[in-house]
Design a protein around this motif. Sequence first.
Motif: not given
Length: 615
Positions: A147-159
């Motif tokens: 409703i207020g927003g989305v927080l997404q945490f990523f443990t890895f990143e390609e490239g």
Amino acid sequence: MSFPSRTLLGLAISAAALNTFAQDEPATITEETVVTANLTKQSSFETLASVDVINTQELQKLQISNFADALNLLSGIDVTQSGGPGTPVSVFSRGTSSQQTLMLINGQRFSSATNGFSSIQLLDPALMARTEYVRGSRSALYGSEAIGGVLQFFTFEEGKQPENWGLAEAGSYNTLRAAAGSRGTIDATTYSIGVAAVDSDGFDSQENNDNGNDDNDGFTNKSLNLSIKQELEGGFDIGLTHLQSKAENDYDSLYVVNPSRKQDLRVTQVSGGYTSDSLYSTRLNLAESKDHSKERNTDENVATSYFETVRQSAYWLNNFQFNESTLLNIGLDYHQEKVDADFGYNDFFTGEPATYTKTERDNTALFAQLQLNLNKVDIDLGVRQDDNSSYGTQTSGSAAAGYSFSDTYRAYISVAEGFQAPSFNALYYPGSGDSEILPQESLNQEIGLKARYQNWNWQVAAYKNEITNLIEWIPDESGNWKPYNVTVDIQGIDLSAQAKLGAFTLAGNATYVDPEYKELGMIVQKRSKEKLNLIFGHDIGNIDYGLIASYYGKREALGDFLPDYSLFDIYGNYALNSNVTLSAKVQNLADEDYVITPGYNTSGRTVKASVNVSF
């Protein structure tokens, strides 16, 4: 002149000055790419929403050791804690409640189904590759909580190029923190492996120690991250991510002397997908998350209560790229939640241990999103239907349109429905829950403008969010706390900007939010109506240093207004060589005495020093 107009005027003048000096400079700011807003990769400028990205380099430079401090530096978010390290973090996104911001780790929910909170205090920033924050409702894509927003945490990143790294940190309250790991991409394999540990004596969280809690409230946490993704022939890939944190923190309670809380957060995900250069691509994620919290009396070492959520989920996303201007996303989303609890007391009527009247539920959803690019006009249309075994069917829709005036300016307008499922506490808590309580629904309207120049950018968004059936816990005539549905009107404005001028960097944001109970004409509790952040940095060869200044306006709590306050931090980093950096930071430089939650202390001036290595 009120705070909003005074702040916006100041930032507008600063923006005009930056524009004067910036136009003929070479580009120095890298535009971030986000996937959380629309499930597809887009630049932050192209996204028809207000977004922010926190990456590893920023966290390391600013020497941020926990996500509460990191999120407080973003516009639109107000973060509170009742005590020191390890205590639960409440995130009020655009004035909504702390359970109305959806939080994901690599796409998987990790909130507690019993109270609705997500244990972000257990996430060590050193183990995260990046964090994306999308403001505003996203229930048409994600369903409940968004409703207020989305927080997404990523443990890895390609490239990313392969890197081995480590850090050691020591600071006030006998705080020690260490982490080490390796991340990167080698040929067709993307990986991230890391461990982290923190131990702190903390400080006395509660002001009133009449119940014998006159002691420091310490915190320990150990975390592990394992993420790997393998590209296979023919466009296929398979991956595994696992994140686990085990923590223990002492805390002050109004009811129990010297209590302690043990927490275990675990998120595991197996994914596979197929991507082609033509029409179709697909991805299937299978995941399980576990949130376990056990409370005990440290004097007697006796467990007083525990709560556990186990969530198993399956997520199937299909992309149809009909041409360069038309993309259709269709997906299935299923999760089952099981809870287990020991309330530490017996039911008054039966004499048996108190328990929830229902301990599991499942949710099945079908969603679709159409993205159209019509020259200078972009259109996003979304719809999702959730079928939940606890409260029935819920449908959420969204529509957004954007217009690019040029490569520099872009405007958008959006309307989005949102909802949040009642927690097990609201539905089934012994003696308090109401199985007839309604899901919370919202209608969010937003208009925004973004601009990007060669070495600076800014974005501004104004919004109105009406939440019906908001669940608030209110004491009844007998003094028993029970959930009730109320209506809340929220309106506000977010403004943020960043610039890099030679050796100088400047970032700032301002937030104004006015959340009000519609029936009562009262301000919603605990939210600060105004917030301002300024971050100034300067690089001199192998030295960089800076100042972080934050202002928080008054907030209402327990029928009274808590005073506004300002905090100042200074930091410095010295690169001995390309592999070793020495860092130091002073937080709350002026030793400001302030209150966030009535009855609970906050940290005074603290110092810390650290060493970072990479090779």
